[in-house]
Design a protein around this motif. Structure first.
Motif, PDB file in Angstrom:
ATOM      1  N   ARG A  54     -52.285  -1.908  53.462  1.00 22.54           N
ATOM      2  CA  ARG A  54     -51.921  -0.681  54.121  1.00 22.54           C
ATOM      3  C   ARG A  54     -50.890  -1.044  55.376  1.00 22.54           C
ATOM      4  O   ARG A  54     -49.785  -0.493  55.277  1.00 22.54           O
ATOM      5  N   GLU A  55     -51.324  -2.073  56.221  1.00 21.77           N
ATOM      6  CA  GLU A  55     -50.363  -2.408  57.151  1.00 21.77           C
ATOM      7  C   GLU A  55     -49.115  -3.175  56.611  1.00 21.77           C
ATOM      8  O   GLU A  55     -47.897  -3.067  57.457  1.00 21.77           O
ATOM      9  N   ALA A  56     -49.260  -4.085  55.547  1.00 18.22           N
ATOM     10  CA  ALA A  56     -48.041  -4.437  55.006  1.00 18.22           C
ATOM     11  C   ALA A  56     -47.145  -3.546  54.494  1.00 18.22           C
ATOM     12  O   ALA A  56     -46.055  -3.520  54.481  1.00 18.22           O
ATOM     13  N   LEU A  57     -47.665  -2.457  53.768  1.00 28.07           N
ATOM     14  CA  LEU A  57     -46.838  -1.446  53.056  1.00 28.07           C
ATOM     15  C   LEU A  57     -46.117  -0.501  54.212  1.00 28.07           C
ATOM     16  O   LEU A  57     -44.913   0.077  54.213  1.00 28.07           O
ATOM     17  N   ARG A  58     -47.138  -0.154  55.551  1.00 27.79           N
ATOM     18  CA  ARG A  58     -46.395   0.249  56.736  1.00 27.79           C
ATOM     19  C   ARG A  58     -45.151  -0.356  57.274  1.00 27.79           C
ATOM     20  O   ARG A  58     -44.183   0.133  57.459  1.00 27.79           O
ATOM     21  N   ALA A  59     -45.126  -1.703  57.220  1.00 29.87           N
ATOM     22  CA  ALA A  59     -44.155  -2.605  57.775  1.00 29.87           C
ATOM     23  C   ALA A  59     -42.900  -2.317  56.694  1.00 29.87           C
ATOM     24  O   ALA A  59     -41.840  -2.347  57.114  1.00 29.87           O
ATOM     25  N   ALA A  60     -43.090  -2.317  55.557  1.00 32.16           N
ATOM     26  CA  ALA A  60     -42.205  -2.095  54.535  1.00 32.16           C
ATOM     27  C   ALA A  60     -41.731  -0.669  54.652  1.00 32.16           C
ATOM     28  O   ALA A  60     -40.351  -0.480  54.581  1.00 32.16           O
ATOM     29  N   CYS A  61     -42.258   0.292  54.976  1.00 29.70           N
ATOM     30  CA  CYS A  61     -41.841   1.781  55.327  1.00 29.70           C
ATOM     31  C   CYS A  61     -41.060   1.700  56.578  1.00 29.70           C
ATOM     32  O   CYS A  61     -39.855   2.368  56.460  1.00 29.70           O
ATOM     33  N   ARG A  62     -41.276   0.955  57.393  1.00 27.02           N
ATOM     34  CA  ARG A  62     -40.797   0.940  58.549  1.00 27.02           C
ATOM     35  C   ARG A  62     -39.336   0.146  58.419  1.00 27.02           C
ATOM     36  O   ARG A  62     -38.207   0.497  59.094  1.00 27.02           O
ATOM     37  N   ALA A  63     -39.552  -0.679  57.554  1.00 23.48           N
ATOM     38  CA  ALA A  63     -38.119  -1.459  56.998  1.00 23.48           C
ATOM     39  C   ALA A  63     -37.016  -0.457  56.462  1.00 23.48           C
ATOM     40  O   ALA A  63     -35.768  -0.538  56.682  1.00 23.48           O
ATOM     41  N   HIS A  64     -37.614   0.291  55.727  1.00 20.63           N
ATOM     42  CA  HIS A  64     -36.643   1.393  55.040  1.00 20.63           C
ATOM     43  C   HIS A  64     -36.229   2.393  56.116  1.00 20.63           C
ATOM     44  O   HIS A  64     -35.330   2.919  55.614  1.00 20.63           O
ATOM     45  N   ALA A  65     -36.917   2.364  57.114  1.00 18.79           N
ATOM     46  CA  ALA A  65     -36.250   3.286  58.335  1.00 18.79           C
ATOM     47  C   ALA A  65     -35.440   2.516  59.104  1.00 18.79           C
ATOM     48  O   ALA A  65     -35.087   3.282  60.222  1.00 18.79           O
ATOM     49  N   GLY A  66     -34.997   1.052  58.791  1.00 22.71           N
ATOM     50  CA  GLY A  66     -34.369   0.448  59.588  1.00 22.71           C
ATOM     51  C   GLY A  66     -34.536  -0.764  60.574  1.00 22.71           C
ATOM     52  O   GLY A  66     -33.760  -1.480  61.097  1.00 22.71           O
ATOM     53  N   GLU A  67     -35.792  -0.843  60.530  1.00 20.57           N
ATOM     54  CA  GLU A  67     -36.492  -2.026  61.298  1.00 20.57           C
ATOM     55  C   GLU A  67     -36.566  -3.251  60.376  1.00 20.57           C
ATOM     56  O   GLU A  67     -36.403  -3.141  59.056  1.00 20.57           O
ATOM     57  N   ASP A  68     -36.530  -4.237  60.874  1.00 19.93           N
ATOM     58  CA  ASP A  68     -36.918  -5.659  60.154  1.00 19.93           C
ATOM     59  C   ASP A  68     -38.235  -5.778  59.862  1.00 19.93           C
ATOM     60  O   ASP A  68     -39.175  -5.570  60.580  1.00 19.93           O
ATOM     61  N   MET A  69     -38.492  -6.150  58.589  1.00 18.95           N
ATOM     62  CA  MET A  69     -39.845  -6.177  58.152  1.00 18.95           C
ATOM     63  C   MET A  69     -40.294  -7.749  58.428  1.00 18.95           C
ATOM     64  O   MET A  69     -39.759  -8.711  58.041  1.00 18.95           O
ATOM     65  N   PRO A  70     -41.546  -7.799  59.247  1.00 18.34           N
ATOM     66  CA  PRO A  70     -41.751  -9.210  59.742  1.00 18.34           C
ATOM     67  C   PRO A  70     -42.212 -10.117  58.609  1.00 18.34           C
ATOM     68  O   PRO A  70     -42.568  -9.735  57.565  1.00 18.34           O
ATOM     69  N   GLU A  71     -41.894 -11.470  58.694  1.00 21.57           N
ATOM     70  CA  GLU A  71     -42.090 -12.402  57.622  1.00 21.57           C
ATOM     71  C   GLU A  71     -43.856 -12.388  57.281  1.00 21.57           C
ATOM     72  O   GLU A  71     -44.025 -12.410  55.998  1.00 21.57           O
ATOM     73  N   ARG A  72     -44.629 -12.305  58.150  1.00 21.74           N
ATOM     74  CA  ARG A  72     -46.035 -11.972  57.714  1.00 21.74           C
ATOM     75  C   ARG A  72     -46.385 -11.040  57.031  1.00 21.74           C
ATOM     76  O   ARG A  72     -47.025 -11.029  56.067  1.00 21.74           O
ATOM     77  N   ALA A  73     -45.944  -9.742  57.344  1.00 20.41           N
ATOM     78  CA  ALA A  73     -45.991  -8.642  56.500  1.00 20.41           C
ATOM     79  C   ALA A  73     -45.333  -8.737  54.938  1.00 20.41           C
ATOM     80  O   ALA A  73     -45.852  -8.435  53.867  1.00 20.41           O
ATOM     81  N   ARG A  74     -44.110  -9.318  55.009  1.00 17.09           N
ATOM     82  CA  ARG A  74     -43.520  -9.726  53.673  1.00 17.09           C
ATOM     83  C   ARG A  74     -44.449 -10.563  52.634  1.00 17.09           C
ATOM     84  O   ARG A  74     -44.689 -10.543  51.538  1.00 17.09           O
TER      85      ARG A  74
END
Length: 172
Positions: A54-74
């Protein structure tokens, strides 16, 4: 937490539903309840992986909104979804479709949804609300694909009011 938008299309609705099992503002986690787990077709044993996913997917969704996706989440997302390999199946007419190669776990269903969304060009439209106290996943149906909040009437209005107040305070 938004309920104004229609669910994401196709398999992305599952991804959206998983990300939205946690209400950041209240701390309520649907994965803590049998009903919440049942809605996603998972058991209590799946909760640890589901939270990490869930939290890794949330980071991907945040990246789709313009934020950088953290290495850990990737790394987490790659690891969790690589454990759910997909295979191609063909029907009698030769049409191909993706299917989980192993048991239909939550990770396998999410991997299938993401792969399908990437193929049809909808993956980048699944975003997370820009509001720090919300981060609700939503599907951006705006023509330009630049929506920033789960709802304009709640999170968008709050952000615009904060910006307005900041401008007014700075002028006075």
């Amino acid at each position: 937490m938004s309920t104004e938008r229609a669910p994401a299309p196709g398999g992305l609705a599952l991804v959206e539903a998983l990300v939205n099992t946690l209400d950041i503002a209240s701390g309520a986690d649907a994965l803590d309840t049998p009903e919440g787990r049942a809605e996603l077709g998972m058991t209590e044993a799946d909760v640890g992986v589901a939270r990490e996913l869930r939290e890794a997917l949330r980071a991907a969704c945040r990246a789709h909104a313009g934020e950088d996706m953290p290495e850990r989440a990737r790394a987490d997302l790659g690891r969790l979804l690589s454990a759910a390999p997909l295979r191609l199946e063909f029907d009698t007419g030769g049409a191909a479709s993706l299917r989980p190669a192993g048991p239909e776990s939550l990770a396998a269903r999410i991997a299938l949804a993401v792969a399908t969304a990437v193929a049809d060009g909808t993956w980048s439209r699944l975003k997370a609300c820009e509001s720090e106290t919300c981060r609700w996943a939503y599907y951006d149906r705006s023509p330009a694909g630049r929506s920033r909040w789960c709802t304009m009437s709640v999170c968008g209005s709050r952000a615009k009011m904060r910006a307005y107040r900041a401008r007014r305070t700075g002028k006075g």
